[in-house]
Enzyme design. Structure first.
Site, PDB file in Angstrom:
ATOM      1  N   GLU A   1      -5.631   7.110  -0.889  1.00 42.59           N
ATOM      2  CA  GLU A   1      -5.652   5.988  -0.030  1.00 42.59           C
ATOM      3  C   GLU A   1      -6.282   4.802  -0.931  1.00 42.59           C
ATOM      4  O   GLU A   1      -5.933   3.692  -0.769  1.00 42.59           O
ATOM      5  CB  GLU A   1      -6.327   6.201   1.410  1.00 42.59           C
TER       6      GLU A   1
ATOM      7  N   HIS B   1       0.973  -1.140   0.227  1.00 42.55           N
ATOM      8  CA  HIS B   1       0.027   0.144  -0.228  1.00 42.55           C
ATOM      9  C   HIS B   1       0.974   1.162  -0.094  1.00 42.55           C
ATOM     10  O   HIS B   1       0.590   2.177  -0.678  1.00 42.55           O
ATOM     11  CB  HIS B   1      -0.726   0.023   1.172  1.00 42.55           C
ATOM     12  N   GLU B   2       1.891   1.358   0.862  1.00 42.94           N
ATOM     13  CA  GLU B   2       2.701   2.677   0.941  1.00 42.94           C
ATOM     14  C   GLU B   2       3.496   2.536  -0.227  1.00 42.94           C
ATOM     15  O   GLU B   2       3.736   3.851  -0.663  1.00 42.94           O
ATOM     16  CB  GLU B   2       3.546   2.495   2.086  1.00 42.94           C
TER      17      GLU B   2
ATOM     18  N   HIS C   1       1.461   4.397  -3.133  1.00 43.76           N
ATOM     19  CA  HIS C   1       1.767   5.996  -2.933  1.00 43.76           C
ATOM     20  C   HIS C   1       2.863   6.387  -3.609  1.00 43.76           C
ATOM     21  O   HIS C   1       2.689   7.428  -4.595  1.00 43.76           O
ATOM     22  CB  HIS C   1       1.654   6.563  -1.624  1.00 43.76           C
TER      23      HIS C   1
END
Length: 465
Positions: free
Chosen positions: A405, A325-326, A329
């Site tokens: 997100e 997920h990070e 970004h």
């Protein structure tokens, strides 16, 4: 009432407009918080769609924790708004400026040393803020966080930490402020461009050095030991061309049992930081007692008893999903987009500041009848005059953050880590006592991250009824 205000001098109109808007924002925030507290009080049992992911004991703990936090936020917010109002009504800002001037005279400096006086004023203001905020911080840490099992600090550690933070902040704030004021004074007609470039350079330098030189002053950082997790992190980073150089574990558990993870660095020097409380195998909270032999699960075991046997933190596959997920970004350019938006906003604000700084009525409105100090001008314009714009911008950035997100979650899902990310989100929600039910208006205004249920639905873990 409105006609009476319009009959006042323009500086009084400015003053009361600023005061009125400040209380309008406060009352709006108080109303939103009231709606959310009503949700905490009325939702006392686990909603049907959460039965599979949350036991009743955890749900009740999170409900009570968030209710306590909301009540605390109400009273601290009321105090802060009242304090700010009294400072404005009683002329606290010009009074503190005069005190700074008196200090200057005692050490042999006159009023022509405006930048030096500005630094004395700033030091006094931050000292005042630190002392008035300390009781609230102590109560939050040693009453609320302690009550719900998150605080890991002693009072001595807390006070030492507060002093250290103040000193480090002053060591950064005072030189940066003095240089910014100097640039504004000598910059001529285009000072706003030079001021903006200076603040851009400072922000980039701080982001670069923070984790290497500033954060270690407060927390211990150690390289993630060689092993399966580190190998998998490096492999996943390589698969998407993320230029990873180091992976650290930070000893966040000496401060709080809350967990987190982030990455930092520019260009080809990226580093990942994992809180020890995030790692199931490293969290001290999982090692506080003697190890117990594993017992075979009984089919009739209750959800509550299962919850008590769960460890804090995530296993390796879940950690990889969180990092997926990070890294999403990064891969999707969210960091760059945020920097661009921030700098566009900064340039706009400095440009408008250049237009407004010469308006004497702005200074007179806040008690500066005979002088127009540059630092005071920055405070008045950026903090008070721009407040409606800042509120609108904050809401827009919250909406954008939620969109980012969802996109980062979708990126992790595209890497085949949807189920692991769902599991990690549920565990982190439990560990941090996040309450999964939110009032829609409170959520829309405040939540920069989507609520748990929305993220699980988007990942396909929970079907929309």
């Amino acid at each position: 009432m409105v006609e009476h205000i319009l009959d006042l001098p323009v500086e009084k109109q400015i003053f009361y407009a600023v005061l009125g808007f400040s209380w309008t924002v406060y009352l709006w925030e108080a109303y939103l918080s009231y709606r959310q507290r009503r949700t905490y009080r009325s939702t006392t049992s686990v909603p049907q769609e959460l039965w599979k992911i949350m036991d009743s004991e955890t749900f009740e703990k999170s409900r009570l924790y968030q209710l306590d936090k909301s009540n605390f936020s109400f009273w601290s917010g009321l105090y802060s708004e009242t304090e700010g109002t009294l400072i404005l009504l009683l002329g606290g800002i010009p009074f503190l400026w005069d005190v700074a001037g008196s200090v200057m005279i005692r050490v042999g400096f006159g009023s022509e040393y405006e930048i030096t006086q500005s630094l004395v004023f700033l030091t006094l203001a931050t000292l005042f803020s630190a002392f008035t905020g300390l009781p609230w911080s102590v109560y939050n840490t040693f009453v609320i966080e302690e009550k719900h099992g998150f605080n890991q600090q002693t009072l001595g550690f807390f006070l030492k930490d507060a002093v250290k933070k103040f000193i480090v902040t002053q060591c950064i704030l005072l030189p940066v402020t003095s240089l910014l004021l100097y640039i504004i004074k000598i910059g001529g007609d285009y000072f706003f461009i030079y001021a903006w470039l200076f603040t851009l350079a400072v922000s980039l330098v701080l982001v670069t050095i923070y984790a290497d030189y500033i954060a270690p002053l407060f927390d211990k950082f150690a390289p993630l030991p060689e092993g399966e997790l580190k190998t998998d992190i490096e492999s996943m980073s390589k698969s998407i061309s993320f230029p990873l150089t180091k992976v650290y574990v930070v000893e966040g558990s000496k401060r709080s049992s809350h967990s987190n993870a982030y990455f930092y660095g520019f260009f080809k020097n990226k580093r990942i930081v994992l809180f020890d409380t995030l790692l199931e195998d490293y969290s001290p909270l999982n090692k506080s007692g003697e190890p117990q032999p594993e017992q075979p699960e009984r089919e009739d075991a209750s959800n509550e008893s299962k919850a008590k046997n769960k460890k804090q933190g995530c296993n390796n596959s879940e950690i990889l999903a969180v990092l997926g997920h990070e890294l999403g970004h990064w891969k999707l350019g969210h960091m760059v987009k945020n920097i661009v938006i921030s700098q566009m906003n900064s340039f706009l604000c400095f440009s408008l500041f250049a237009v407004l700084i010469g308006r004497k009525e702005l200074f007179v409105a806040f008690g500066f009848n005979d002088s127009q100090p540059t630092l005071i001008g920055l405070m008045i314009i950026f903090q008070f005059i721009f407040s409606p714009y800042n509120e609108l911008l904050s809401f827009c950035l919250t909406v954008l953050s939620r969109r980012f997100e969802f996109q980062a979650d979708a990126f992790a899902r595209g890497m085949g880590k949807a189920s692991e990310l769902c599991s990690a989100l549920i565990k982190l929600n439990k560990d941090n006592l996040g309450f999964p039910v939110a009032d829609w208006l409170f959520s829309m205004w405040h939540y920069s991250h989507p609520p748990l249920l929305e993220r699980l639905r988007a990942l396909g873990s929970i079907k929309q009824d």
